[in-house]
Design an enzyme around this catalytic site. Structure first.
Site, mmCIF file in Angstrom:
data_model
loop_
_atom_site.group_PDB
_atom_site.id
_atom_site.type_symbol
_atom_site.label_atom_id
_atom_site.label_comp_id
_atom_site.label_asym_id
_atom_site.label_seq_id
_atom_site.Cartn_x
_atom_site.Cartn_y
_atom_site.Cartn_z
ATOM 1 N N GLU A 1 36.013 26.563 40.708
ATOM 2 C CA GLU A 1 36.675 27.077 39.556
ATOM 3 C C GLU A 1 38.073 26.507 39.886
ATOM 4 O O GLU A 1 38.659 26.803 40.767
ATOM 5 C CB GLU A 1 36.373 28.481 39.314
ATOM 6 C CG GLU A 1 37.291 28.946 37.832
ATOM 7 C CD GLU A 1 36.551 30.379 37.439
ATOM 8 O OE1 GLU A 1 35.544 30.582 37.972
ATOM 9 O OE2 GLU A 1 37.244 30.955 36.590
ATOM 10 N N LYS B 1 37.635 41.075 42.513
ATOM 11 C CA LYS B 1 38.340 41.050 41.298
ATOM 12 C C LYS B 1 37.031 41.810 40.383
ATOM 13 O O LYS B 1 36.159 41.515 40.127
ATOM 14 C CB LYS B 1 38.139 39.489 40.737
ATOM 15 C CG LYS B 1 38.441 39.425 39.321
ATOM 16 C CD LYS B 1 38.391 38.079 38.706
ATOM 17 C CE LYS B 1 38.633 37.760 37.152
ATOM 18 N NZ LYS B 1 38.321 36.137 37.088
ATOM 19 N N GLU C 1 38.653 40.130 33.280
ATOM 20 C CA GLU C 1 37.940 38.942 32.639
ATOM 21 C C GLU C 1 36.322 38.863 32.599
ATOM 22 O O GLU C 1 35.485 38.057 33.082
ATOM 23 C CB GLU C 1 38.358 37.678 33.050
ATOM 24 C CG GLU C 1 39.930 37.468 32.999
ATOM 25 C CD GLU C 1 40.581 36.117 33.386
ATOM 26 O OE1 GLU C 1 39.693 35.565 34.316
ATOM 27 O OE2 GLU C 1 41.356 35.623 32.720
ATOM 28 N N ARG D 1 50.184 41.939 27.314
ATOM 29 C CA ARG D 1 49.104 41.691 28.617
ATOM 30 C C ARG D 1 50.206 41.715 29.772
ATOM 31 O O ARG D 1 49.729 42.218 30.824
ATOM 32 C CB ARG D 1 48.787 40.306 28.275
ATOM 33 C CG ARG D 1 47.986 39.977 29.608
ATOM 34 C CD ARG D 1 47.201 38.488 29.577
ATOM 35 N NE ARG D 1 46.846 37.933 30.658
ATOM 36 C CZ ARG D 1 46.455 37.016 30.836
ATOM 37 N NH1 ARG D 1 45.914 35.835 29.751
ATOM 38 N NH2 ARG D 1 46.123 36.262 32.096
ATOM 39 N N LYS E 1 49.152 38.675 41.662
ATOM 40 C CA LYS E 1 49.749 37.339 41.445
ATOM 41 C C LYS E 1 51.237 37.291 41.407
ATOM 42 O O LYS E 1 51.911 38.367 41.047
ATOM 43 C CB LYS E 1 49.153 36.889 39.861
ATOM 44 C CG LYS E 1 47.577 36.632 40.044
ATOM 45 C CD LYS E 1 46.994 35.845 38.880
ATOM 46 C CE LYS E 1 45.757 35.561 38.991
ATOM 47 N NZ LYS E 1 44.970 34.730 37.898
ATOM 48 N N ASP F 1 49.977 34.895 34.282
ATOM 49 C CA ASP F 1 48.739 34.039 35.160
ATOM 50 C C ASP F 1 49.018 32.367 35.786
ATOM 51 O O ASP F 1 48.760 31.582 35.032
ATOM 52 C CB ASP F 1 47.343 33.633 34.078
ATOM 53 C CG ASP F 1 46.405 33.193 34.823
ATOM 54 O OD1 ASP F 1 46.291 33.285 36.080
ATOM 55 O OD2 ASP F 1 45.249 32.962 33.786
ATOM 56 N N GLU G 1 46.154 24.504 38.241
ATOM 57 C CA GLU G 1 45.545 24.812 36.874
ATOM 58 C C GLU G 1 46.580 24.635 35.798
ATOM 59 O O GLU G 1 46.098 24.106 34.810
ATOM 60 C CB GLU G 1 45.035 26.402 36.830
ATOM 61 C CG GLU G 1 44.364 26.587 35.531
ATOM 62 C CD GLU G 1 43.805 28.045 35.508
ATOM 63 O OE1 GLU G 1 43.951 28.839 36.877
ATOM 64 O OE2 GLU G 1 43.462 28.577 34.478
ATOM 65 N N HIS H 1 51.981 30.031 28.792
ATOM 66 C CA HIS H 1 50.728 29.895 28.060
ATOM 67 C C HIS H 1 50.419 29.236 26.956
ATOM 68 O O HIS H 1 50.056 29.523 25.981
ATOM 69 C CB HIS H 1 50.200 31.521 28.052
ATOM 70 C CG HIS H 1 48.788 31.467 28.470
ATOM 71 N ND1 HIS H 1 47.659 30.870 28.015
ATOM 72 C CD2 HIS H 1 48.392 32.682 29.529
ATOM 73 C CE1 HIS H 1 46.517 31.284 28.588
ATOM 74 N NE2 HIS H 1 46.805 32.229 29.642
ATOM 75 N N TRP I 1 44.547 35.648 24.478
ATOM 76 C CA TRP I 1 44.029 34.127 24.986
ATOM 77 C C TRP I 1 44.566 33.137 24.156
ATOM 78 O O TRP I 1 44.336 31.968 24.464
ATOM 79 C CB TRP I 1 42.469 34.022 24.869
ATOM 80 C CG TRP I 1 41.851 34.848 26.268
ATOM 81 C CD1 TRP I 1 42.472 35.374 27.198
ATOM 82 C CD2 TRP I 1 40.295 35.237 26.028
ATOM 83 N NE1 TRP I 1 41.531 35.940 27.920
ATOM 84 C CE2 TRP I 1 40.078 35.869 27.397
ATOM 85 C CE3 TRP I 1 39.170 34.923 25.598
ATOM 86 C CZ2 TRP I 1 39.147 36.128 27.795
ATOM 87 C CZ3 TRP I 1 37.931 35.356 25.980
ATOM 88 C CH2 TRP I 1 37.751 36.003 27.124
HETATM 89 C C1 GCV Z 1 38.805 32.921 38.754
HETATM 90 C C2 GCV Z 1 42.755 32.505 35.452
HETATM 91 C C3 GCV Z 1 41.843 31.258 35.736
HETATM 92 C C4 GCV Z 1 40.511 31.755 35.811
HETATM 93 C C5 GCV Z 1 40.441 32.521 37.029
HETATM 94 C C6 GCV Z 1 41.506 33.925 36.802
HETATM 95 C C7 GCV Z 1 41.599 34.698 38.038
HETATM 96 O O1 GCV Z 1 42.454 33.193 34.173
HETATM 97 O O2 GCV Z 1 41.977 30.708 34.515
HETATM 98 O O3 GCV Z 1 39.691 30.812 36.235
HETATM 99 O O4 GCV Z 1 39.188 33.208 37.417
HETATM 100 O O5 GCV Z 1 42.478 33.594 36.527
HETATM 101 O O6 GCV Z 1 42.433 34.811 38.746
HETATM 102 O O7 GCV Z 1 40.834 35.641 38.405
#
Ligand code: GCV
Length: 697
Positions: A163, A283, A287, A332, A356, A361, A389, A516, A538
């Site tokens: 991912e 986690k 999500e 958020r 984080k 994000d 990403e 974003h 989103w």
């Molecule tokens: C692993 C973001 C990414 C997801 C990721 C998420 C996270 O939303 O797009 O792919 O999922 O972060 O850190 O859990």
């Protein structure tokens, strides 16, 4: 893995050295073993023996150029070193010293540490010193890691897809494990050990329960066996509902005694297979992942149940604070703080909360997460994303060192001199545990990270996890020297490109604190117009809030008041657009398009200027790279050049698409001298990339 070793005939080495610039180099060797000196002929001796000491000795034999004295590897408690009265306290459990010393009446270059892995780190430090141009006659190196857990997080799925991975399939061949241990696993461990990385979470945080079944535990154990002599522990991401899915229970409620017993038995099973297993990463309620909130239990209830299961074995739990819910109408950016701050002091001793770097994000720029400094009773792990990403995947050149540095150096404002780094190292609050995690950018691509310059992001993560106060520029320099060799022109060029690269990405994707604005799902390319996704947060329009009158997210008292989550001095600074750094302006404020910037430009003019600057920076990087064509091996030079070409095209795409959209909203025209977008807005909106990599389908 190495091209040269002690058995390579000298004539062959000389030929290869002569051929260096043109010689193909696929990048597999990373920053290791690129010394352009003739092969090592130093004498390497060991006092004592262990698999780790042997690795250390082999590393030096492979690529340490000649030193005037023999090199001696020995643990600090070796009786042969007794007369030296070494200060072992300053070394801690994993630190090292490399110095000239008289041992048994002989002058040696002593590489020592209190543990075998400390000696290994010392050996790598010596190589780094020499191979990045350090003085071979003046060697006195001493260092100890500032964080205890220095961990890669692999978002690798059991089917081999990574991912947000842009460097090919997962390194782990789950299908062939535990029988076949790809030699690459040891090369991976070796690269990590060279940086001091001491842990790896093998599987995606969006975890499958199957990773906790007996066959997968055996596979993880096989990897742990390979990594152990390199000082690397294995961890697993766990799915909170595993007790139901593979345990046959009716609930995963962490307060249920049967659930707690299931986790305990599972931990016992894992530790039977992997006695030094590190622990769990979770986690939860994020999500779509299950978690304790499904049972009206808190994140602390969930974390503590898992922590109790691993505690008897010395394991830990890293519980992620990356939570936000569509049922919560609040900003958020505020939700993780709102949920976690009240839990400070309620987590078990062996739990760390993993946060984080920013509150949304992994955007190209975010102010530091307000949880840093707000949970003094809880050790907080910094989570950076090494894989890009949101910074152009593997193709765009974006050196993340300055971004990591910016966050780590930020003052929390809670106490005088308290920085995010001092929170993360645990120094600010005296924590026993501390850690830094990086979402890996590693895959099966021959060059591991998708591009040569992406290797630098793995490198800088490891170096900063070891010592968050190191300078990103100094790290870029040592990486470039070890990667490209000692030609100062190449080093200077690479470093100059790297140091401007991340800011360039910020400029062409989202200047002035915008965030974003990415296309949906795969996050490849611009999508600031997107407004139709299922959850409000989103959609890019949620973040930029642009209308005819202005742009930006009001996070002051008149808006979401997210500024109040920072310490009062920072809250005050961020509450006023005049005292908010320009870089974060639209993160905290909704401002009119004609808002006057300090230099007299309007906000709109400044935005356009920054988009243009981003594109020209990429052009400048490409031109700089062209100047070193004859000085870098053809294979890496050409791939980098091609990628810079892609980046130039895509930077322009970002700039044009974004400006076309903003103009459709604000009705303004471009300032004089700024080129019109190549296409109309509709064209940009129509672009589709259904198979962009890294996006779970
Ligand atoms: C692993 C973001 C990414 C997801 C990721 C998420 C996270 O939303 O797009 O792919 O999922 O972060 O850190 O859990």
């Amino acid at each position: 893995m190495m091209l040269f070793n002690r058995r390579t005939p000298l004539w062959a080495c000389a030929l290869l050295a002569l051929a260096t610039p043109a010689w193909g180099n696929n990048g597999y060797r990373l920053w290791l073993g690129e010394s352009q000196d003739l092969p090592a002929v130093s004498t390497i001796e060991m006092s004592g023996d262990s698999p780790t000491l042997r690795i250390a000795a082999d590393e030096l034999r492979r690529s340490l150029p000649t030193l005037p004295t023999p090199v001696l590897l020995a643990k600090a408690n070796d009786p042969a070193l007794a007369s030296l009265r070494l200060d072992t306290r300053s070394m801690g459990a994993e630190g090292y010293r490399v110095q000239r010393a008289n041992v048994g009446g002989r002058e040696v270059m002593l590489v020592t540490g209190t543990s075998d892995v400390g000696v290994l780190y010392g050996a790598f430090a010596l190589l780094r010193h020499i191979n990045s141009g350090g003085d071979a006659t003046q060697i006195a190196l001493a260092s100890a890691p500032q964080t205890k857990l220095r961990i890669l997080n692999h978002w690798d799925n059991l089917d081999g897809v990574v991912e947000r991975g842009y460097a090919g399939q997962s390194l782990w061949d789950w299908w062939l494990l535990p029988d076949y241990k790809d030699p690459r696993y040891a090369d991976y461990a070796r690269a990590n050990a060279s940086l001091g990385i001491n842990g790896t979470v093998l599987n995606n945080v969006n975890a499958k329960a199957e990773s906790l079944t007996a066959p997968y535990i055996a596979k993880a154990a096989a990897l742990a066996d390979v990594f152990r002599p390199y000082g690397i522990k294995v961890y697993l991401s766990v799915r909170f509902s595993a007790p139901i899915e593979i345990g046959g229970l009716k609930t995963a409620d962490p307060r249920d005694p049967q659930v707690a017993a299931w986790w305990k038995a599972k931990a016992d099973e894992i530790y039977r297979a992997i006695p030094d297993f590190g622990g769990f990463l979770v986690k939860a309620n994020s999500e779509g992942q299950p978690g304790p909130r499904d049972y009206d239990a808190s994140h602390a209830d969930g974390a503590n149940t898992l922590a109790a299961a691993v505690a008897p074995h010395g394991g830990i739990v890293m519980w992620r604070a990356f939570v936000y819910a569509d049922t919560d109408p609040d900003d958020r950016a505020k939700q993780a703080y709102t949920e976690f701050k009240p839990l400070d002091g309620t987590f078990a001793d062996n739990v760390l909360v993993q946060v984080k770097n920013g509150a949304i994000d992994f955007q190209p720029r975010e102010p530091f997460h307000p949880l840093f400094g707000a949970m003094p009773k809880t050790p907080l792990v910094m989570e950076f994303q090494i894989t890009k990403e949101y910074l152009g995947f593997a193709t765009h050149l974006a050196y993340l060192g300055p971004m990591f540095e910016e966050v780590l150096d930020a003052e929390t404002g809670v106490r005088r001199g308290e920085t995010v780094a001092s929170v993360v190292t645990g120094k600010a609050d005296g924590h026993r545990l501390s850690g830094m995690a990086g979402v890996a950018n590693i895959g099966r691509d021959r060059d591991w990270s998708g591009s040569t310059f992406n290797q630098a992001n793995w490198y800088v993560f490891g170096r900063m996890a070891w010592d968050p106060t190191l300078s990103s520029e100094a790290i870029a320099r040592e990486w470039a020297a070890q990667t490209f060799g000692k030609d100062p022109v190449v080093i200077d060029t690479a470093v100059a490109m790297m140091m401007r690269s991340r800011e360039a990405v910020v400029d062409y994707t989202g200047p002035l604190g915008l965030a974003h604005l990415f296309a949906s799902g795969h996050h490849y390319g611009p999508g600031p117009w997107i407004s139709d996704l299922g959850r409000p947060e989103w959609n890019p329009v949620y973040y930029h809030r642009a209308d005819r009158n202005g742009i930006g997210f009001d996070r002051t008292r008149t808006g979401s008041n997210a500024v109040a989550q920072y310490a009062p001095s920072l809250a005050k600074r961020y509450a006023n657009p005049k005292t908010t750094p320009a870089e974060d302006l639209l993160w905290f404020h909704h401002l009119p398009w004609d808002y006057k910037m300090p230099d007299g430009k309007t906000l709109w003019e400044e935005m356009v200027h920054r988009y243009d600057r981003g594109v020209s920076e990429v052009r400048a990087m490409r031109a700089q790279w062209a100047t070193v064509k004859s000085r870098v091996d053809a294979e890496r030079w050409e791939k980098t050049d091609t990628y810079l070409g892609i980046q130039e095209r895509e930077a322009l795409w970002w700039r044009d698409a974004s400006l076309a959209y903003w103009m459709s909203i604000n009705g303004l025209s471009l300032p004089a001298g700024s080129a019109a977008p190549q296409h109309d807005l509709e064209w940009y909106k129509q672009q589709r990339f259904p198979f962009a990599p890294g996006n779970p389908q």
